[in-house]
Design an enzyme around this catalytic site. Structure first.
Site, mmCIF file in Angstrom:
data_model
loop_
_atom_site.group_PDB
_atom_site.id
_atom_site.type_symbol
_atom_site.label_atom_id
_atom_site.label_comp_id
_atom_site.label_asym_id
_atom_site.label_seq_id
_atom_site.Cartn_x
_atom_site.Cartn_y
_atom_site.Cartn_z
ATOM 1 N N ASP A 8 -1.982 1.187 -5.338
ATOM 2 C CA ASP A 8 -2.361 0.929 -3.958
ATOM 3 C C ASP A 8 -2.508 -0.592 -3.819
ATOM 4 O O ASP A 8 -2.862 -1.268 -4.775
ATOM 5 C CB ASP A 8 -3.683 1.648 -3.670
ATOM 6 C CG ASP A 8 -4.209 1.349 -2.289
ATOM 7 O OD1 ASP A 8 -3.412 1.351 -1.325
ATOM 8 O OD2 ASP A 8 -5.428 1.097 -2.170
ATOM 9 N N ARG A 9 -2.222 -1.128 -2.646
ATOM 10 C CA ARG A 9 -2.262 -2.590 -2.491
ATOM 11 C C ARG A 9 -3.648 -3.110 -2.116
ATOM 12 O O ARG A 9 -4.253 -3.884 -2.860
ATOM 13 C CB ARG A 9 -1.239 -3.023 -1.425
ATOM 14 C CG ARG A 9 -1.010 -4.521 -1.387
ATOM 15 C CD ARG A 9 -0.185 -4.953 -0.172
ATOM 16 N NE ARG A 9 -1.004 -4.991 1.034
ATOM 17 C CZ ARG A 9 -0.535 -5.285 2.256
ATOM 18 N NH1 ARG A 9 0.749 -5.535 2.413
ATOM 19 N NH2 ARG A 9 -1.346 -5.295 3.292
ATOM 20 N N ASP A 10 -4.153 -2.631 -0.958
ATOM 21 C CA ASP A 10 -5.384 -3.204 -0.400
ATOM 22 C C ASP A 10 -6.609 -2.621 -1.091
ATOM 23 O O ASP A 10 -6.850 -1.419 -1.051
ATOM 24 C CB ASP A 10 -5.437 -2.948 1.107
ATOM 25 C CG ASP A 10 -4.227 -3.543 1.825
ATOM 26 O OD1 ASP A 10 -3.778 -4.626 1.417
ATOM 27 O OD2 ASP A 10 -3.713 -2.911 2.765
ATOM 28 N N HIS A 92 3.952 4.856 9.367
ATOM 29 C CA HIS A 92 3.707 5.897 10.387
ATOM 30 C C HIS A 92 2.236 6.213 10.566
ATOM 31 O O HIS A 92 1.400 5.876 9.736
ATOM 32 C CB HIS A 92 4.430 7.193 9.980
ATOM 33 C CG HIS A 92 5.839 6.994 9.566
ATOM 34 N ND1 HIS A 92 6.270 7.139 8.270
ATOM 35 C CD2 HIS A 92 6.935 6.620 10.286
ATOM 36 C CE1 HIS A 92 7.577 6.888 8.199
ATOM 37 N NE2 HIS A 92 8.004 6.566 9.404
ATOM 38 N N ARG A 108 2.967 9.286 4.247
ATOM 39 C CA ARG A 108 1.617 8.737 4.381
ATOM 40 C C ARG A 108 0.680 9.411 3.379
ATOM 41 O O ARG A 108 0.509 10.627 3.385
ATOM 42 C CB ARG A 108 1.139 8.967 5.820
ATOM 43 C CG ARG A 108 -0.269 8.495 6.116
ATOM 44 C CD ARG A 108 -0.518 8.593 7.628
ATOM 45 N NE ARG A 108 -1.923 8.622 7.963
ATOM 46 C CZ ARG A 108 -2.720 7.567 8.002
ATOM 47 N NH1 ARG A 108 -2.239 6.373 7.719
ATOM 48 N NH2 ARG A 108 -3.980 7.685 8.319
HETATM 49 MG MG LIG Z 1 -6.773 0.739 -0.585
HETATM 50 ZN ZN LIG Z 2 5.145 7.707 6.633
#
Ligand SMILES: [Mg+2]
Ligand SMILES: [Zn+2]
Length: 192
Positions: A8-10, A92, A108
Site C-alpha cells: 500500500d502506498r499511503d 474508481h 478497489r
Molecule cells: Mg494506506
Molecule cells: Zn477500481
C-alpha cells in the site's frame, strides 16, 4: 515464477497526507528505502497497490497520480532505495463525482483485482507473496488474493473503514501486525 511484496502506498511507504496532489508534500517514511532494499535483495518484486479515490472525486487526474508515484520513486532511490517493479492504482469509487469512474469495480481494495492483475502481468506466485498495508481493507484484499498479510499500525488502522460496496469480512485477520515497514520486512524475511 517470483514472489512479490504488494505495498500500500499511503501510510506504508509515505506519510498519509489528505489529498496528496503536490509532489512537494511527499514524505518518505523512516527506514522505508532500506526495508525495500532488503526485500528486493531477497528476490521479491516490489509492487505498489493503491486506492486513489482522489481521481473518482475529480480532485486529481490519473496522470497526476502517476506523477506522484514517479516522484516518490525518485525520492526512494535518492535515499538508497531500490527500483520498484510496478505501480497499480484504482481510480474508481461506487459514488464517484465523475460518472466515468462511478463503478463497483474489481480493483478497489478490499477487492483483490489489482493484485490479481499484477500477478498475471509479472508472473507472480501469490501464495509466496505478501501484502503490506495500514488498513483492514488492504489486509482483506491480500488475503483474498491468497497472499500472507502484514498490518502496519501507523494510524489509519484505527480510522473508520473506507466505504465499500459490500460488507467487510470481519473474520479476516492479518498474519502479522507491526509498527513500520522496517519491522514488516524483518518478519517477512524470517517466515518466507
Ligand atoms: Mg494506506
Ligand atoms: Zn477500481
Amino acid at each position: 515464477m517470483s514472489a512479490a511484496i504488494f505495498l500500500d502506498r499511503d501510510g506504508v511507504l509515505i506519510e498519509d497526507v489528505h489529498l496528496l496532489t503536490n509532489p512537494r508534500d511527499i514524505r518518505v517514511l523512516e527506514g522505508v528505502p532500506q526495508a525495500l532494499r532488503s526485500l528486493k535483495e531477497a528476490g521479491f518484486q516490489l509492487i505498489v497497490i493503491s486506492n486513489q479515490t482522489v481521481v473518482a472525486r475529480g480532485l486529481f487526474t490519473e496522470q497526476g497520480v502517476c506523477a506522484i508515484n514517479a516522484e516518490m520513486e525518485r525520492l526512494l532511490e535518492q535515499a538508497g532505495g531500490p527500483h520498484l517493479d510496478g505501480f497499480y492504482f484504482c481510480p474508481h469509487h461506487p459514488k464517484a463525482t465523475l460518472p466515468a469512474y462511478r463503478i463497483a469495480c474489481e480493483c478497489r481494495k478490499p477487492r483483490p483485482g489489482l493484485l490479481l492483475r499484477a500477478a498475471r502481468e509479472h508472473d507472480l506466485n501469490l501464495g509466496a507473496s505478501f501484502m503490506v498495508g495500514d488498513r483492514i481493507t488492504d489486509i482483506i484484499a491480500g488475503a483474498r488474493a491468497g497472499c500472507r498479510t502484514v498490518l502496519i499500525e501507523t494510524g489509519k488502522h484505527e480510522a473508520p473503514p473506507i466505504e465499500t460496496v459490500e460488507p467487510l469480512d470481519e473474520s479476516v485477520q492479518p498474519d502479522h501486525i507491526c509498527v513500520a515497514l522496517t519491522a514488516a520486512a524483518e518478519w517477512i524475511l524470517r517466515v518466507r
